[in-house]
Design a protein around this motif. Sequence first.
Motif, PDB file in Angstrom:
ATOM      1  N   HIS A 132      11.260  81.368  40.665  1.00  0.00           N
ATOM      2  CA  HIS A 132      10.005  81.988  41.106  1.00  0.00           C
ATOM      3  C   HIS A 132      10.188  82.628  42.483  1.00  0.00           C
ATOM      4  O   HIS A 132       9.374  82.482  43.380  1.00  0.00           O
ATOM      5  CB  HIS A 132       8.874  80.949  41.144  1.00  0.00           C
TER       6      HIS A 132
ATOM      7  N   TYR B  74       6.102  87.142  36.151  1.00  0.00           N
ATOM      8  CA  TYR B  74       4.800  86.560  35.813  1.00  0.00           C
ATOM      9  C   TYR B  74       3.690  87.590  36.051  1.00  0.00           C
ATOM     10  O   TYR B  74       2.782  87.740  35.226  1.00  0.00           O
ATOM     11  CB  TYR B  74       4.539  85.298  36.624  1.00  0.00           C
TER      12      TYR B  74
ATOM     13  N   VAL C 183       3.056  82.765  29.181  1.00  0.00           N
ATOM     14  CA  VAL C 183       4.112  82.132  29.965  1.00  0.00           C
ATOM     15  C   VAL C 183       3.726  80.664  30.104  1.00  0.00           C
ATOM     16  O   VAL C 183       2.796  80.318  30.832  1.00  0.00           O
ATOM     17  CB  VAL C 183       4.287  82.793  31.338  1.00  0.00           C
TER      18      VAL C 183
ATOM     19  N   VAL D 218       7.046  77.751  34.287  1.00  0.00           N
ATOM     20  CA  VAL D 218       7.831  78.394  35.347  1.00  0.00           C
ATOM     21  C   VAL D 218       8.649  77.296  36.008  1.00  0.00           C
ATOM     22  O   VAL D 218       8.088  76.302  36.506  1.00  0.00           O
ATOM     23  CB  VAL D 218       6.938  79.099  36.392  1.00  0.00           C
TER      24      VAL D 218
END
Length: 403
Positions: free
Chosen positions: A9, A17, A37, A40
Amino acid sequence: MVKAAIMGHGTVGSGVYEVFEMNAEKITRVLGVPVEVKYVLDLRDFSALPYGNKFVTDFSVIENDPEISVVAEVMGGVGAAYEFTKRCLQAGKSVCTSNKELVATRGEELLRIAQAHGVNYMFEASVGGGIPIIRPMLQCLAANEFDEICGILNGTTNYILTQMIHNGVTFEDALKQAQLNGYAEKDPTADIEGHDACRKICILSDLAFGDKFDPDAVSCEGITKITLEDVANADKLGCVIKLLGRSVRCEDGTAYAYVAPHLIHKESPLAAVEDVFNAIMINGNATGEVMFYGKGAGKLATASAVVADMMDCMEHRDHRRRIMWGDGSRCLLRPLDTLQSAWYVRFKGSQKDMEAVLPVESVTEPVDGVVVVKTSKLATADMQKKIQQLNACGKVCAAMRML
């Protein structure tokens, strides 16, 4: 509904995202089903984000969830990224990445694993960021033999050179500007020493010629030695200096591949590519030269390419993309010794000494004992010998290929 995961991320991962959220309606329309999604993966705490509940720190959660069919690997590096990618593929999950280092060094192995498990390993974002280049090579240009690939493959170095060319900024100050603007990392070595561009030209060569080009074996020179004097001399010769990744096919099927700064004529389309923009020229034996231009990096530009690969995997779950290359055993990389180039040489010493050693095509009047020469074509090995001869009677301050 299709469910996906993102590993990492950072800049690109958060961009992936964001693209899924921002363009959810368009993505649903294209695929015919919505995409969620679900996870993560990141070790840091992002619980304050609106989607903070999606974060996991244990990779096995993604690996063992049968609902996850496609994973974005945007972690970078070849440690955990390699291990997690391999395990995702073995678990029957397609992986899409922007990780040029991993693709350049382990791509052949990961593609074989993907093939064995009936899934895809895709990496459009690993070379041109937001510039489409992999898919055009595999599809639109698939009927061509590729004779040459040449490009500005790193936005950071191109920004630095643009500042030097147009604003008279020294290399050191231009690098500081690039770091302040977020174009260069705190440790810019991979960019300014050419390693980033090297990985990219290796991937393009792998695809073009069908066998692995090892980044550790490819000649790589960065821009740290370029001075404002070289920039001014290039201008007098009707040229600009660009860091190029280049791959050239030979008649016997081998290919030269290398990264180095070049003087290129201002009439060349590559000469007009400035700031953080990248451009890649591909010469096919049927199409001739085709150029791809755009932002080679950046959060959303790179993320868009990752998401497009993920959408491809989702839409064609029962159809593997035929992307493969060899393990390097064909030894296609040709030593640069015989590559012929014209050369720019800046020499501090006697003009007579220089003209006695080099095949001079043009020469400037000496200024403070410094002479600038453009040579006719010389093989790399011959040029290296002549540099040694010149250094015995003066000093070669700079020597660059001309294109």
